[in-house]
Design a protein around this motif. Structure first.
Motif, PDB file in Angstrom:
ATOM      1  N   LEU A 294       0.923  -1.110  -0.069  1.00  0.00           N
ATOM      2  CA  LEU A 294      -0.078   0.082   0.254  1.00  0.00           C
ATOM      3  C   LEU A 294       0.780   1.271   0.112  1.00  0.00           C
ATOM      4  N   ALA A 295       2.062   1.197   0.719  1.00  0.00           N
ATOM      5  CA  ALA A 295       2.702   2.359   0.917  1.00  0.00           C
ATOM      6  C   ALA A 295       3.384   2.552  -0.555  1.00  0.00           C
ATOM      7  N   LEU A 296       3.869   1.577  -1.452  1.00  0.00           N
ATOM      8  CA  LEU A 296       4.609   1.635  -2.649  1.00  0.00           C
ATOM      9  C   LEU A 296       3.293   2.205  -3.533  1.00  0.00           C
ATOM     10  N   ALA A 297       2.224   1.790  -3.476  1.00  0.00           N
ATOM     11  CA  ALA A 297       1.117   2.421  -4.327  1.00  0.00           C
ATOM     12  C   ALA A 297       0.819   3.863  -4.038  1.00  0.00           C
ATOM     13  N   ILE A 298       0.692   4.332  -2.918  1.00  0.00           N
ATOM     14  CA  ILE A 298       0.462   5.583  -2.466  1.00  0.00           C
ATOM     15  C   ILE A 298       1.692   6.554  -2.945  1.00  0.00           C
ATOM     16  N   ASP A 299       3.186   5.872  -3.150  1.00  0.00           N
ATOM     17  CA  ASP A 299       3.914   6.586  -3.618  1.00  0.00           C
ATOM     18  C   ASP A 299       4.117   6.656  -5.257  1.00  0.00           C
ATOM     19  N   SER A 300       3.245   6.212  -5.764  1.00  0.00           N
ATOM     20  CA  SER A 300       3.292   6.097  -7.118  1.00  0.00           C
ATOM     21  C   SER A 300       3.453   7.793  -7.720  1.00  0.00           C
TER      22      SER A 300
ATOM     23  N   HIS B  37       1.461  -7.749   8.341  1.00  0.00           N
ATOM     24  CA  HIS B  37       2.371  -7.613   9.269  1.00  0.00           C
ATOM     25  C   HIS B  37       2.574  -6.311   9.632  1.00  0.00           C
ATOM     26  N   PRO B  38       2.965  -5.630  10.692  1.00  0.00           N
ATOM     27  CA  PRO B  38       3.207  -4.310  10.867  1.00  0.00           C
ATOM     28  C   PRO B  38       4.161  -3.909  10.266  1.00  0.00           C
ATOM     29  N   LEU B  39       4.234  -2.642   9.686  1.00  0.00           N
ATOM     30  CA  LEU B  39       5.175  -2.171   8.706  1.00  0.00           C
ATOM     31  C   LEU B  39       6.561  -2.374   9.465  1.00  0.00           C
ATOM     32  N   GLY B  40       7.601  -2.808   8.652  1.00  0.00           N
ATOM     33  CA  GLY B  40       9.019  -3.025   9.051  1.00  0.00           C
ATOM     34  C   GLY B  40       9.138  -4.628   9.387  1.00  0.00           C
ATOM     35  N   VAL B  41       8.289  -5.210   9.351  1.00  0.00           N
ATOM     36  CA  VAL B  41       8.380  -6.778   9.680  1.00  0.00           C
ATOM     37  C   VAL B  41       9.204  -7.112   8.470  1.00  0.00           C
TER      38      VAL B  41
ATOM     39  N   GLU C 239       7.432   4.288   8.959  1.00  0.00           N
ATOM     40  CA  GLU C 239       7.731   3.435  10.190  1.00  0.00           C
ATOM     41  C   GLU C 239       6.590   2.697  10.917  1.00  0.00           C
ATOM     42  N   ASP C 240       5.368   3.339  10.496  1.00  0.00           N
ATOM     43  CA  ASP C 240       4.124   2.737  11.317  1.00  0.00           C
ATOM     44  C   ASP C 240       3.078   3.254  10.438  1.00  0.00           C
ATOM     45  N   LEU C 241       1.809   2.552  11.063  1.00  0.00           N
ATOM     46  CA  LEU C 241       0.599   2.886  10.427  1.00  0.00           C
ATOM     47  C   LEU C 241       0.184   4.398  10.376  1.00  0.00           C
ATOM     48  N   ASP C 242       0.522   5.036  11.400  1.00  0.00           N
ATOM     49  CA  ASP C 242       0.418   6.610  11.720  1.00  0.00           C
ATOM     50  C   ASP C 242       1.011   7.171  10.456  1.00  0.00           C
ATOM     51  N   ALA C 243       2.221   6.726  10.221  1.00  0.00           N
ATOM     52  CA  ALA C 243       3.191   7.737   9.212  1.00  0.00           C
ATOM     53  C   ALA C 243       2.447   7.079   7.821  1.00  0.00           C
ATOM     54  N   LEU C 244       1.952   5.866   7.636  1.00  0.00           N
ATOM     55  CA  LEU C 244       1.257   5.533   6.570  1.00  0.00           C
ATOM     56  C   LEU C 244       0.011   6.219   6.229  1.00  0.00           C
ATOM     57  N   TRP C 245      -0.698   6.631   7.126  1.00  0.00           N
ATOM     58  CA  TRP C 245      -1.873   7.496   6.960  1.00  0.00           C
ATOM     59  C   TRP C 245      -1.509   8.792   6.898  1.00  0.00           C
ATOM     60  N   ALA C 246      -0.602   9.287   7.339  1.00  0.00           N
ATOM     61  CA  ALA C 246      -0.075  10.577   7.048  1.00  0.00           C
ATOM     62  C   ALA C 246       0.372  10.786   5.394  1.00  0.00           C
TER      63      ALA C 246
ATOM     64  N   PRO D  44      -5.114  -4.799   9.766  1.00  0.00           N
ATOM     65  CA  PRO D  44      -5.314  -3.492   9.954  1.00  0.00           C
ATOM     66  C   PRO D  44      -6.427  -3.008   8.831  1.00  0.00           C
ATOM     67  N   TRP D  45      -6.934  -3.638   8.075  1.00  0.00           N
ATOM     68  CA  TRP D  45      -7.896  -3.445   7.222  1.00  0.00           C
ATOM     69  C   TRP D  45      -8.881  -2.606   7.655  1.00  0.00           C
ATOM     70  N   THR D  46      -9.703  -3.445   8.975  1.00  0.00           N
ATOM     71  CA  THR D  46     -10.921  -2.645   9.165  1.00  0.00           C
ATOM     72  C   THR D  46     -10.604  -1.283  10.090  1.00  0.00           C
ATOM     73  N   GLY D  47      -9.242  -1.035  10.473  1.00  0.00           N
ATOM     74  CA  GLY D  47      -8.876  -0.052  11.112  1.00  0.00           C
ATOM     75  C   GLY D  47      -8.696   1.355  10.043  1.00  0.00           C
ATOM     76  N   ILE D  48      -7.969   0.706   8.740  1.00  0.00           N
ATOM     77  CA  ILE D  48      -8.028   1.646   7.736  1.00  0.00           C
ATOM     78  C   ILE D  48      -9.121   2.212   7.023  1.00  0.00           C
ATOM     79  N   ALA D  49     -10.300   1.303   6.845  1.00  0.00           N
ATOM     80  CA  ALA D  49     -11.371   1.381   6.379  1.00  0.00           C
ATOM     81  C   ALA D  49     -12.312   2.443   7.282  1.00  0.00           C
ATOM     82  N   GLY D  50     -12.072   2.063   8.645  1.00  0.00           N
ATOM     83  CA  GLY D  50     -12.959   3.193   9.527  1.00  0.00           C
ATOM     84  C   GLY D  50     -11.969   4.552   9.562  1.00  0.00           C
TER      85      GLY D  50
END
Length: 245
Positions: free
Chosen positions: A127-133, A155-159, A172-179, A207-213
């Motif tokens: 998802l991060a790679l997609a956002i960075d397009s 997995h959490p980011l970084g695994v 580094e984490d889901l909050d950073a990806l959200w940003a 994390p999909w339900t959290g992202i969707a919400g």
């Protein structure tokens, strides 16, 4: 979850002679596909529809009075950076369709379902790679759409970040990806707030339900974990894309 309307292995004839319209939407579409062992069905669905994907989407959007002016597609195929040290991610595109449909087809035809290790996969890195397009920001009427297919949590980011092919510059984490997606009034957002859409075909689990919400302009189509999304049909996916644009 969507259910098949056709017998397995039988594709209905489709007229792919659809012309895009001047002044229509410039659509950039990034498809993130989990290519671990259980995902054979959706991979084959994308392969079978590769040559007609642009025409199907143009027709679906025209029916909603949202004509397509141009379409570019990029693919991010992912497995598990922790478990799959060979080809944990394959990235292609952007391809301009229909002009580069053969290159698009060649890339998806080369995808094979294998690996995966434990249940979670590296879906957040995909998802991060997609956002960075490199999105088209010049067109007056534009839509930037990410579609993610997986039958697993992530997995959490970084695994697996010690893997040789782990992409540089990952959040580094889901909050950073959200940003990066555009949390609130985030100054680090990489996508146009009005143009972006995220469609997630994934189990009803974090994390999909959290992202969707939490994330804006996001739609989640829940699926049963571990089923490989065997009931998802290309026309259903395209209808969801067209409806979200």
């Amino acid at each position: 979850m969507f259910r098949s309307r056709r017998s397995k292995g039988h594709e209905e004839p489709f007229d792919d002679q659809v012309e895009f319209q001047d002044g229509g939407y410039a659509v950039d579409l990034v498809i993130c596909i989990d290519v671990t062992a259980s995902m054979t069905s959706i991979i084959e669905t994308v392969k079978q529809g590769a040559l007609t994907f642009h025409a199907r989407l143009a027709k679906a959007m025209a029916l909603k009075e949202k004509p397509v002016g141009s379409l570019r597609i990029r693919v991010v195929a992912f497995r598990d950076f922790k478990a799959d040290r060979t080809d944990p991610v394959q990235v292609g595109g952007f391809w301009q369709l229909p002009a580069e449909v053969d290159a698009f087809r060649a890339f998806v035809s080369g995808l094979r379902a294998s690996g995966g290790g434990d249940e979670p996969e590296s879906g957040l890195e995909a998802l991060a790679l997609a956002i960075d397009s490199k999105w088209d920001r010049e067109a007056e009427r534009r839509r930037h759409v990410i579609v993610l297919f997986t039958d697993a949590p992530a997995h959490p980011l970084g695994v697996g970040s010690d893997a040789r092919h782990y992409p540089p510059g990952m959040p580094e984490d889901l909050d950073a990806l959200w940003a990066r997606w555009g949390q609130g009034r985030s100054q680090s957002a990489l996508m146009d707030a009005n143009a972006k859409r995220l469609l997630i075909f994934a189990p009803d689990r974090d994390p999909w339900t959290g992202i969707a919400g939490s994330w804006s302009n996001t739609l989640h189509q829940p699926s049963k974990a571990g089923t490989g999304l065997s009931a998802v049909e290309l026309d259903d996916v395209i209808a969801v894309i067209a409806g979200s644009v």
